[in-house]
Motif scaffolding. Structure first.
Motif, PDB file in Angstrom:
ATOM      1  N   VAL A  26       0.843  -1.202   0.000  1.00  0.00           N
ATOM      2  CA  VAL A  26       0.000   0.000   0.000  1.00  0.00           C
ATOM      3  C   VAL A  26       0.879   1.252   0.000  1.00  0.00           C
ATOM      4  CG1 VAL A  26      -1.618   1.346   1.398  1.00  0.00           C
ATOM      5  CG2 VAL A  26      -1.953  -1.113   1.120  1.00  0.00           C
ATOM      6  N   SER A  27       0.628   2.125  -0.940  1.00  0.00           N
ATOM      7  CA  SER A  27       1.353   3.394  -1.000  1.00  0.00           C
ATOM      8  C   SER A  27       0.375   4.536  -1.206  1.00  0.00           C
ATOM      9  CB  SER A  27       2.345   3.403  -2.169  1.00  0.00           C
ATOM     10  OG  SER A  27       3.286   2.382  -2.011  1.00  0.00           O
ATOM     11  N   PHE A  28       0.515   5.587  -0.428  1.00  0.00           N
ATOM     12  CA  PHE A  28      -0.244   6.816  -0.666  1.00  0.00           C
ATOM     13  C   PHE A  28       0.380   7.947   0.133  1.00  0.00           C
ATOM     14  CE2 PHE A  28      -2.472   4.594   2.799  1.00  0.00           C
ATOM     15  CZ  PHE A  28      -2.457   5.558   3.780  1.00  0.00           C
ATOM     16  N   GLU A  29      -0.059   9.157  -0.166  1.00  0.00           N
ATOM     17  CA  GLU A  29       0.426  10.315   0.573  1.00  0.00           C
ATOM     18  C   GLU A  29      -0.762  11.140   1.035  1.00  0.00           C
ATOM     19  OE1 GLU A  29       2.779  12.136  -2.413  1.00  0.00           O
ATOM     20  OE2 GLU A  29       4.367  10.643  -2.235  1.00  0.00           O
ATOM     21  N   ILE A  30      -0.618  11.747   2.197  1.00  0.00           N
ATOM     22  CA  ILE A  30      -1.649  12.662   2.683  1.00  0.00           C
ATOM     23  C   ILE A  30      -0.951  13.972   3.033  1.00  0.00           C
ATOM     24  CG2 ILE A  30      -3.276  13.106   4.583  1.00  0.00           C
ATOM     25  CD1 ILE A  30      -3.877  10.056   4.503  1.00  0.00           C
ATOM     26  N   TYR A  31      -1.554  15.063   2.589  1.00  0.00           N
ATOM     27  CA  TYR A  31      -0.896  16.354   2.714  1.00  0.00           C
ATOM     28  C   TYR A  31      -1.350  17.114   3.944  1.00  0.00           C
ATOM     29  CZ  TYR A  31       0.312  15.113  -2.006  1.00  0.00           C
ATOM     30  OH  TYR A  31       0.777  14.426  -3.078  1.00  0.00           O
ATOM     31  N   ASP A  33      -3.127  19.771   6.068  1.00  0.00           N
ATOM     32  CA  ASP A  33      -4.433  20.438   5.934  1.00  0.00           C
ATOM     33  C   ASP A  33      -5.428  19.690   5.069  1.00  0.00           C
ATOM     34  OD1 ASP A  33      -3.402  22.472   7.348  1.00  0.00           O
ATOM     35  OD2 ASP A  33      -3.161  23.830   5.646  1.00  0.00           O
ATOM     36  N   GLU A  34      -5.058  18.520   4.606  1.00  0.00           N
ATOM     37  CA  GLU A  34      -5.957  17.829   3.693  1.00  0.00           C
ATOM     38  C   GLU A  34      -6.996  17.031   4.480  1.00  0.00           C
ATOM     39  OE1 GLU A  34      -5.632  15.248  -0.415  1.00  0.00           O
ATOM     40  OE2 GLU A  34      -4.239  14.823   1.190  1.00  0.00           O
ATOM     41  N   TRP A  35      -8.177  16.861   3.873  1.00  0.00           N
ATOM     42  CA  TRP A  35      -9.201  15.990   4.453  1.00  0.00           C
ATOM     43  C   TRP A  35      -9.350  14.789   3.521  1.00  0.00           C
ATOM     44  CZ3 TRP A  35     -14.565  17.824   6.627  1.00  0.00           C
ATOM     45  CH2 TRP A  35     -15.282  16.703   7.079  1.00  0.00           C
ATOM     46  N   VAL A  36      -8.972  13.641   4.037  1.00  0.00           N
ATOM     47  CA  VAL A  36      -9.033  12.424   3.242  1.00  0.00           C
ATOM     48  C   VAL A  36      -9.989  11.432   3.894  1.00  0.00           C
ATOM     49  CG1 VAL A  36      -7.708  10.429   2.395  1.00  0.00           C
ATOM     50  CG2 VAL A  36      -6.681  12.707   2.385  1.00  0.00           C
ATOM     51  N   ALA A  37     -10.866  10.855   3.102  1.00  0.00           N
ATOM     52  CA  ALA A  37     -11.732   9.788   3.616  1.00  0.00           C
ATOM     53  C   ALA A  37     -11.182   8.456   3.138  1.00  0.00           C
ATOM     54  CB  ALA A  37     -13.154   9.984   3.114  1.00  0.00           C
ATOM     55  N   ILE A  38     -11.133   7.491   4.030  1.00  0.00           N
ATOM     56  CA  ILE A  38     -10.739   6.138   3.627  1.00  0.00           C
ATOM     57  C   ILE A  38     -11.977   5.249   3.737  1.00  0.00           C
ATOM     58  CG2 ILE A  38      -9.207   4.180   4.061  1.00  0.00           C
ATOM     59  CD1 ILE A  38      -7.200   6.082   5.280  1.00  0.00           C
ATOM     60  N   ILE A  39     -12.375   4.647   2.623  1.00  0.00           N
ATOM     61  CA  ILE A  39     -13.550   3.775   2.659  1.00  0.00           C
ATOM     62  C   ILE A  39     -13.167   2.378   2.177  1.00  0.00           C
ATOM     63  CG2 ILE A  39     -15.175   5.670   2.364  1.00  0.00           C
ATOM     64  CD1 ILE A  39     -15.526   4.905  -0.549  1.00  0.00           C
ATOM     65  N   GLY A  40     -14.045   1.434   2.439  1.00  0.00           N
ATOM     66  CA  GLY A  40     -13.804   0.051   2.051  1.00  0.00           C
ATOM     67  C   GLY A  40     -14.688  -0.847   2.889  1.00  0.00           C
ATOM     68  N   HIS A  41     -14.950  -2.057   2.392  1.00  0.00           N
ATOM     69  CA  HIS A  41     -15.822  -2.964   3.153  1.00  0.00           C
ATOM     70  C   HIS A  41     -15.112  -3.392   4.436  1.00  0.00           C
ATOM     71  CE1 HIS A  41     -13.385  -6.439   1.996  1.00  0.00           C
ATOM     72  NE2 HIS A  41     -13.310  -5.864   0.809  1.00  0.00           N
ATOM     73  N   ASN A  42     -15.871  -3.990   5.355  1.00  0.00           N
ATOM     74  CA  ASN A  42     -15.256  -4.476   6.590  1.00  0.00           C
ATOM     75  C   ASN A  42     -14.182  -5.493   6.234  1.00  0.00           C
ATOM     76  OD1 ASN A  42     -17.016  -2.928   8.035  1.00  0.00           O
ATOM     77  ND2 ASN A  42     -18.243  -4.625   8.815  1.00  0.00           N
ATOM     78  N   ILE A 211      -9.671   7.624  -0.485  1.00  0.00           N
ATOM     79  CA  ILE A 211      -8.865   6.441  -0.783  1.00  0.00           C
ATOM     80  C   ILE A 211      -9.794   5.244  -0.586  1.00  0.00           C
ATOM     81  CG2 ILE A 211      -6.916   5.007  -0.060  1.00  0.00           C
ATOM     82  CD1 ILE A 211      -5.525   7.597   0.864  1.00  0.00           C
ATOM     83  N   VAL A 212      -9.989   4.471  -1.641  1.00  0.00           N
ATOM     84  CA  VAL A 212     -10.876   3.307  -1.544  1.00  0.00           C
ATOM     85  C   VAL A 212     -10.023   2.060  -1.366  1.00  0.00           C
ATOM     86  CG1 VAL A 212     -12.730   2.011  -2.639  1.00  0.00           C
ATOM     87  CG2 VAL A 212     -12.474   4.448  -3.125  1.00  0.00           C
ATOM     88  N   MET A 213     -10.245   1.332  -0.286  1.00  0.00           N
ATOM     89  CA  MET A 213      -9.506   0.097  -0.020  1.00  0.00           C
ATOM     90  C   MET A 213     -10.360  -1.100  -0.412  1.00  0.00           C
ATOM     91  SD  MET A 213      -6.582   0.982   1.186  1.00  0.00           S
ATOM     92  CE  MET A 213      -6.045  -0.676   1.661  1.00  0.00           C
ATOM     93  N   ASN A 214      -9.730  -2.098  -0.987  1.00  0.00           N
ATOM     94  CA  ASN A 214     -10.423  -3.357  -1.243  1.00  0.00           C
ATOM     95  C   ASN A 214      -9.432  -4.498  -1.063  1.00  0.00           C
ATOM     96  OD1 ASN A 214     -12.615  -5.030  -2.053  1.00  0.00           O
ATOM     97  ND2 ASN A 214     -11.639  -5.229  -4.061  1.00  0.00           N
ATOM     98  N   ALA A 215      -9.795  -5.453  -0.225  1.00  0.00           N
ATOM     99  CA  ALA A 215      -8.969  -6.640   0.017  1.00  0.00           C
ATOM    100  C   ALA A 215      -7.497  -6.288   0.240  1.00  0.00           C
ATOM    101  CB  ALA A 215      -9.110  -7.619  -1.151  1.00  0.00           C
ATOM    102  N   GLY A 216      -7.248  -5.273   1.073  1.00  0.00           N
ATOM    103  CA  GLY A 216      -5.880  -4.975   1.476  1.00  0.00           C
ATOM    104  C   GLY A 216      -5.077  -4.133   0.495  1.00  0.00           C
ATOM    105  N   LYS A 217      -5.725  -3.723  -0.593  1.00  0.00           N
ATOM    106  CA  LYS A 217      -5.003  -2.924  -1.579  1.00  0.00           C
ATOM    107  C   LYS A 217      -5.729  -1.599  -1.826  1.00  0.00           C
ATOM    108  CE  LYS A 217      -2.891  -6.721  -4.033  1.00  0.00           C
ATOM    109  NZ  LYS A 217      -3.484  -7.974  -4.485  1.00  0.00           N
ATOM    110  N   VAL A 218      -4.958  -0.610  -2.272  1.00  0.00           N
ATOM    111  CA  VAL A 218      -5.597   0.644  -2.666  1.00  0.00           C
ATOM    112  C   VAL A 218      -6.296   0.395  -3.995  1.00  0.00           C
ATOM    113  CG1 VAL A 218      -5.254   3.048  -3.312  1.00  0.00           C
ATOM    114  CG2 VAL A 218      -3.895   2.060  -1.471  1.00  0.00           C
TER     115      VAL A 218
END
Lengths: 279, 290
Positions: A26-31, A33-42, A211-218
């Motif tokens: 998994v790779s990503f960056e968050i800046y 002052d940024e507002w990031v939502a992370i979603i994905g199934h349980n 950022i949408v997660m699915n099965a452990g991956k972005v």
């Protein structure tokens, strides 16, 4: 260019050697002052990401950098000073015997002077609309009220990042809205990055990036508007799309030409109005 | 079973400095077979209400009638256990109550307590496992090795195994992901129909209330604030806003559509598909009249 604040570099994690990978490369960056939502199934790895961000867990592979510091044993305390986290269940987060003690706890640990502490307790409790409950004992509060206190306690230590890990899941709709409004205000005023891990679509729509997660991956990373155009794919991975996006889609199926993908009622009405006046 | 509340008040820690009135003069009647949604702001008395449905709480004043069982301040029914075998309650986060070694034993715990024979329990489990969307292979596993969603289904199976006639659900989908929520609510609705249950759903989700309920009770500060069909209750935006509730999103949209276009689309629990067609008709109508 915005300043990077959180960086995941090829992070993989599993809970044990024999266990399946929870996060894979998994790779990503968050800046800042940024507002990031992370979603994905349980089970998609969202909460694991949150726990990796403040060193509650360490990855087996890859690297996590918070404000220039790699998250490891050496820097974990400095990282935790900067990354505030609120979890789903308020009962697991209350440490004080009264509301004000609970809010004071984190500040006491960090040696905040008493005068400053009193001032901040007042401020943060007001921000979460719990200022009338200073001396109330936690067991007299509802779940939603406890959660608001938990958020206040985290805000009191002035973090650079606030992570809400399904923190509104146990609140009623109005309570959720109030909390989200509160954290949005705080984010705007205090230059702090906000990460909301959530199933609530209204919270997702408020974020700048998803950022949408699915099965452990972005699975994807884009603005809410871009993400919610992929309705069928989202449903395939167990996620929902907002009512307005659904309605826009159905209108298109009925030959109503919606040109700009709407995210809220106002935008869809505007589209329809333009169409209506052209007729 | 019919459920009737007659002027029910409930006071926590009565006659103490901490005395707190959680229900006040609450009266309503739910005919057998109804799917009722109970909605209210946090602290409105919903949880206190449902604890009266199987005698966990006894009214301080007034009377609760469930089928032929009467519960009031003077007498708890002697056959309380029997009542509890007919009213199944799924509390919030029921997976926290799992405790036994295997899924099968955990599900069997309730019916065993009510004296159901081993053989009967086995046949009930056989029937319930697919109904709650679990695989039979899980029966001999520890419930603690399962995912959160599966654990919740096991806990629900345990309640269904007592074959209740009344099913009480306290925010049963909290914490599940969107697909899990929809699957679980569809499952309850199917069970409600198939087993002719009386279902009482405590929820914050106006959307679920619109989709599944025949009847809606809105609670506020321990009293009944509104009551009626979803069509009757949910169009009253101002009244609902007053007690910090929002109308379902589909009605919010219909309302703002009316404000903008001065054309009323009546709310009839229409689906998104049906609403889209209605809007298309309205727009087309505007076109042809000009």
């Amino acid at each position: 260019m915005r300043e990077k604040f959180i960086e995941f570099r090829n992070v993989s994690f599993r809970y044990g050697d024999e266990q399946p990978w929870v996060l894979e490369n998994v790779s990503f960056e968050i800046y800042k002052d940024e507002w990031v939502a992370i979603i994905g199934h349980n089970g998609s790895g969202k909460s694991t990401i949150a726990k990796l961000m403040n060193g509650l867990l360490y990855p087996q592979e890859g690297e996590i950098i918070i404000n220039g510091l790699p998250v490891n044993d050496q820097h974990v305390w400095e990282v935790r000073r900067q990354v505030g986290m609120v979890f789903q269940n308020p009962d697991n987060q209350f440490v004080g015997t009264t509301v004000q003690d609970d809010v004071a706890f984190g500040m006491e640990n960090r040696g905040v002077p008493r005068e400053e502490m009193t001032k901040r307790i007042g401020e943060v409790l007001k921000a979460v609309r719990m200022e009338d409950y200073l001396l109330t004992e936690p067991h007299r509060l509802s779940g939603g009220q406890k959660q608001r206190v938990a958020i206040a306690s985290v805000l009191a230590i002035n973090p650079n990042v606030l992570i809400l890990d399904e923190a509104t899941a146990m609140l009623d709709p109005r309570g959720r809205k109030e909390i989200m409004q509160t954290v949005a205000d705080i984010q705007a005023k205090n230059e702090i990055s906000l990460i909301t891990i959530t199933h609530d679509l209204q919270e997702v729509v408020q974020a700048e990036r998803v950022i949408v997660m699915n099965a452990g991956k972005v699975w994807d990373e884009a603005t809410p508007r871009e993400i919610f155009t992929k309705k069928d794919e989202l449903r395939e991975i167990g996620l929902d799309v907002p009512f307005i996006a659904l309605l826009a889609d159905e209108l298109k199926h009925n030959d109503v030409s919606i040109i700009n993908e709407p995210l809220n009622h106002g935008e869809l009405l505007e589209e329809l109005w333009t169409l209506h006046s052209k007729m | 079973m019919d459920i009737t509340f007659k002027d029910v008040s409930y006071i926590y820690q009565a006659n103490s400095p901490f005395s707190h009135k959680a229900l006040e003069d609450l009266s309503f009647h739910i005919p057998s077979g109804t799917f009722v949604a109970v909605i209210g702001h946090t602290g409105s008395g919903k949880s206190t209400l449902i604890q009266h449905l199987n005698g966990l709480l006894t009214p301080t004043i007034g009377e609760v009638q469930i089928g032929d069982y009467f519960i009031n301040a003077d007498k708890k029914p002697e056959n309380l256990k029997e009542l509890r075998s007919r009213v199944g309650v799924v509390f919030q986060y029921p997976e926290h109550q799992l405790f036994d070694e295997t899924v099968a034993k955990d599900i069997a715990f309730g019916p065993k307590n009510f004296g159901v024979s081993e053989q009967e329990i086995e046949s009930r489990i056989e029937e319930i496992i697919p109904a709650v969307g679990l695989d039979k292979q899980l029966l001999e596993r520890s419930p603690f090795d399962l995912s959160g969603g599966q654990m919740r289904r096991v806990a629900i199976a345990g309640v269904l195994a007592i074959k209740p006639e009344v099913l009480v659900l306290d925010e049963p989908t909290a914490g599940l992901d969107p697909r899990g929520q929809r699957e679980m609510m569809d499952m309850f609705y199917r069970l409600h129909k198939e087993r002719k249950l009386t279902t009482i759903l405590v929820t914050h989700s106006m959307e679920d209330a619109v989709r599944y309920a025949d009847h809606v009770i809105i609670m506020n500060k321990g009293t009944k604030y509104m009551e009626g069909t979803p069509e009757e209750v949910f169009i009253q935006r101002d009244a609902l806003n007053k007690v910090q509730l929002d109308v379902p999103e589909v009605i919010q949209f219909i309302n703002s559509f009316e404000e903008r276009f001065h054309i009323k689309i009546p709310f009839k629990r229409q689906s998104v598909q049906e609403l889209a067609i209605q809007i298309q008709q309205v727009l087309k109508g505007a076109e042809s009249s000009e």
